[in-house]
Scaffold this active site. Structure first.
Site, mmCIF file in Angstrom:
data_model
loop_
_atom_site.group_PDB
_atom_site.id
_atom_site.type_symbol
_atom_site.label_atom_id
_atom_site.label_comp_id
_atom_site.label_asym_id
_atom_site.label_seq_id
_atom_site.Cartn_x
_atom_site.Cartn_y
_atom_site.Cartn_z
ATOM 1 N N TYR A 46 0.888 -1.284 0.169
ATOM 2 C CA TYR A 46 0.096 -0.096 0.162
ATOM 3 C C TYR A 46 0.931 1.320 0.058
ATOM 4 C CZ TYR A 46 -4.180 2.585 1.452
ATOM 5 O OH TYR A 46 -5.397 3.511 1.423
ATOM 6 N N LYS A 104 -5.591 -2.478 -2.566
ATOM 7 C CA LYS A 104 -6.732 -2.429 -1.664
ATOM 8 C C LYS A 104 -7.295 -3.755 -1.206
ATOM 9 C CE LYS A 104 -7.146 1.953 -0.755
ATOM 10 N NZ LYS A 104 -7.681 2.812 0.239
ATOM 11 N N GLU A 133 -12.091 4.262 -5.921
ATOM 12 C CA GLU A 133 -10.813 4.473 -5.304
ATOM 13 C C GLU A 133 -9.993 5.231 -6.291
ATOM 14 O OE1 GLU A 133 -7.603 3.998 -2.891
ATOM 15 O OE2 GLU A 133 -9.500 3.424 -2.410
ATOM 16 N N ASP A 134 -9.336 6.306 -5.724
ATOM 17 C CA ASP A 134 -8.576 7.231 -6.408
ATOM 18 C C ASP A 134 -9.080 8.018 -7.659
ATOM 19 O OD1 ASP A 134 -6.605 7.349 -4.307
ATOM 20 O OD2 ASP A 134 -5.529 5.673 -5.525
ATOM 21 N N ASP A 142 -11.451 7.339 -0.457
ATOM 22 C CA ASP A 142 -10.661 8.572 -0.267
ATOM 23 C C ASP A 142 -11.646 9.521 0.393
ATOM 24 O OD1 ASP A 142 -8.446 7.865 -2.104
ATOM 25 O OD2 ASP A 142 -10.003 7.357 -3.649
ATOM 26 N N ALA A 198 -9.247 21.718 1.068
ATOM 27 C CA ALA A 198 -10.812 21.406 1.208
ATOM 28 C C ALA A 198 -11.103 20.830 -0.189
ATOM 29 C CB ALA A 198 -11.422 22.513 1.625
ATOM 30 N N ALA A 227 -11.673 14.988 -0.206
ATOM 31 C CA ALA A 227 -11.369 14.282 0.978
ATOM 32 C C ALA A 227 -11.245 15.163 2.200
ATOM 33 C CB ALA A 227 -9.841 13.800 0.929
ATOM 34 N N ASN A 233 -0.052 12.385 1.387
ATOM 35 C CA ASN A 233 0.781 11.163 1.062
ATOM 36 C C ASN A 233 1.372 11.626 -0.435
ATOM 37 O OD1 ASN A 233 0.912 9.451 2.726
ATOM 38 N ND2 ASN A 233 -1.244 8.909 2.477
ATOM 39 N N ASN A 254 -4.187 5.910 8.479
ATOM 40 C CA ASN A 254 -4.351 5.195 7.482
ATOM 41 C C ASN A 254 -5.584 4.485 7.153
ATOM 42 O OD1 ASN A 254 -3.894 3.006 5.362
ATOM 43 N ND2 ASN A 254 -1.538 2.905 6.074
ATOM 44 N N ASN A 255 -6.168 4.715 6.094
ATOM 45 C CA ASN A 255 -7.548 4.152 6.071
ATOM 46 C C ASN A 255 -7.635 2.776 6.112
ATOM 47 O OD1 ASN A 255 -7.561 6.981 5.142
ATOM 48 N ND2 ASN A 255 -8.554 6.549 3.101
#
Length: 574
Positions: free
Chosen positions: A114, A187, A258-259, A282, A315, A318, A430, A474-475
């Site tokens: 990850y 993931k 995701e992403d 996210d 802002a 996320a 990150n 960390n998610n």
């Protein structure tokens, strides 16, 4: 219970003795199938029945013995990317062994499978590409979507979870085209290692809609479609086709987004969240883990959440997700919704979100009225930057999701520490090189008083004889448990109440009163944390009439039994 089927090769099921696999394949076909290959752990009797005589060394090894061998090989790898590729090769060879290794060393290996190593792997995907893993759906050929999804060989009840990306907003490094498929695989590996989601009941998907990354488009080895990103109606129609097709083929599967890029992530979630069981890590996962860290920090500070002033630098989808969930927590604690919103100040690419700026739809409700800004002291007239906001708002909580390295400067942090006894500071961006600050500086600038959570992992910091363990927001601390809870309860959708329940459950797992204690638990306890989060999610789903499955009189046992464990199943030659 059937847990996946590969035509003409094998079929998994379970009975009162546990999991077993009927194997139709023989010889090299068995060894080439990572889902059933046990390598040197195959018994002599099984080797004879499956036609493996002579294809393996004579010695029979236990899973524990195999783990010792592969862990030694893993440690011998020269760098992080080499370790990532070694784990990939293990996954492609022997799935149970891979997950046993990952589960046994989850804290050590998470930064490899990850963030941050996965970022480098995604950037170089077309160069190290070996064995494909996942479903590749091209916007240039939408008519093949159903056939492509069916090519995995799954039946309607065989898929519990789909992780999908269009790769536009990868881990702070942006548009990575088709290489984003690696984040969906990563993931899902964590869903399995942390929450016991069966690896044969998941599906990684990449939506290849092009790329605006010119370096990729000019790379002869690039494996994705070679044109700029498609946007507008064609893109939206492609997303709609995917959602409806995936739901029709696999009606019980949760869809994990995701992403996705900032322009699409929130609006896609908002469009489908009320009609499908869908979740954006996210936005919602980040919000849940950060809110948990904030709740723990607030407890440690002794100042109630209702008295905190919160600045979010970055802002976007996320950051606004974090604000929305914290606002919900405030409301649940008894605060008026409008009053709760006034405790937040968000900054975007053009400074403070405020009236008169052109904002994205999801940012609009968080814009500060002009009346709130009267009398502000500004460095530059008409500009409301981070230093201006800190000077005038005097925040007690400072959250960074801006990807602006060093944005939390020494002057800014020292100013915050002058009026706030326990400043809560969270540089979440990150990878590490984009963090708004590093913990060692924050601890020095506040003389050890700052309550810190970061997005990337950091080593403990020693200051004046005290070791401060740094919480990583960390998610992975929440999304596996949310998925497990949704699957176990048969949830028809993922509500904000379920996400808030996950956050509260996570916050309850830490004791923040010891000096230097972290705001979040260690990754080494991830499996038990995921189970606790799942139990809270199930309870919330039931309370909101979103659950279609009852766990019975002992939900703890039901969750425990539903978590797949990386052990070799009984082999039944067929």
């Amino acid at each position: 219970m059937t847990t996946g089927f590969q035509p003409n090769e094998f079929e998994f099921a379970s009975d009162d003795k546990g999991e077993f696999v009927k194997v139709m394949a023989r010889g090299y076909q068995v060894l080439a199938s990572p889902g059933i290959n046990q390598g040197s752990a195959f018994s002599l009797e099984t080797r004879e029945a499956l036609g493996l005589d002579g294809l393996l060394p004579s010695g029979v090894t236990t899973l524990e013995g195999q783990l010792k061998r592969v862990y030694g090989q893993y440690q011998a790898q020269p760098d992080a990317l080499s370790k990532y590729l070694y784990l990939n090769a293990t996954h492609d060879r022997n799935e149970v062994l891979y997950f046993a290794l990952l589960t046994a060393h989850i804290e050590e290996m998470m930064p490899i499978v990850y963030t941050p190593t996965i970022g480098q792997a995604i950037q170089e995907y077309s160069h190290w590409y070996q064995r494909p893993r996942g479903v590749f759906l091209s916007i240039d050929d939408p008519g093949t979507m159903e056939r492509s999804l069916k090519a995995m060989g799954d039946r309607p009840d065989d898929v519990d979870l789909i992780v999908v990306t269009d790769s536009e907003g990868i881990l702070g490094i942006g548009d990575q085209g088709v290489g984003g498929v690696a984040i969906t695989v990563g993931k899902l590996a964590l869903y399995t290692a942390a929450a016991g989601i069966h690896p044969h009941r998941v599906m990684p998907v990449v939506l290849d809609t092009g790329t605006d990354n010119l370096e990729l488009l000019n790379d002869d080895t690039y494996l994705g479609v070679r044109h700029a990103r498609v946007r507008g109606k064609q893109y939206d129609d492609f997303i709609e086709r995917f959602v409806t097709t995936a739901h029709r083929l696999y009606p019980h599967a949760m869809i994990h987004w995701e992403d996705f890029g900032a322009a699409n992530a929130t609006r896609i979630l908002d469009k489908y969240r009320n009609d499908y069981c869908t979740f954006n890590d996210d936005i919602q996962g980040t919000a849940a883990v950060v809110a948990a860290a904030v709740m723990a920090a607030v407890k440690a500070s002794g100042t109630p959440l209702a008295e905190q002033r919160i600045v979010i630098h970055g802002a976007g989808s996320a950051g606004i997700g974090i604000a929305s969930l914290l606002r919900r927590v405030m409301v649940e604690e008894g605060m008026d919704a409008d009053e709760a919103r006034r405790h937040f100040w968000g900054l975007g690419s053009r400074g403070l979100l405020r009236e008169g700026l052109t904002l994205r739809d999801f940012q609009g409700p968080w814009a500060r009225p002009s009346a709130d800004l009267k009398g502000w002291k500004l460095d530059t007239r008409g500009h409301y930057e981070l230093a201006d906001v800190v000077r005038n708002v005097r925040p007690t909580i400072l959250i960074g999701s801006s990807a602006q390295a060093g944005a939390f400067t020494e002057d800014l942090v020292r100013e915050m520490a002058e009026y706030c006894e326990r400043p809560i500071i969270m540089p979440l961006s990150n990878p590490t090189r984009k963090a708004e600050a590093v913990p060692s500086d924050l601890i020095e600038w506040t003389d050890g008083r700052a309550l810190i959570a970061t997005g990337s992992p950091f080593e403990p910091v020693t200051h004046k004889g005290t070791s401060y363990r740094i919480a990583q927001a960390n998610n992975a601390l929440v999304f596996p448990g949310i998925g497990l809870g949704a699957i176990a309860s048969g949830a028809t959708r993922i509500s904000e109440g379920m996400v808030a329940a996950a956050s509260t459950a996570l916050a309850s797992t830490v004791d923040v009163h010891a000096k230097g204690a972290a705001l979040l638990p260690r990754m080494s306890s991830l499996r038990s944390i995921s189970a606790r989060v799942a139990l809270s999610v199930v309870e919330a789903a039931q309370n909101q009439d979103l659950a279609t499955v009852k766990l019975g009189h002992n939900p703890v046992q039901a969750i425990y039994e539903s978590m797949w464990k990386p052990r070799y199943p009984r082999v039944i030659p067929a």
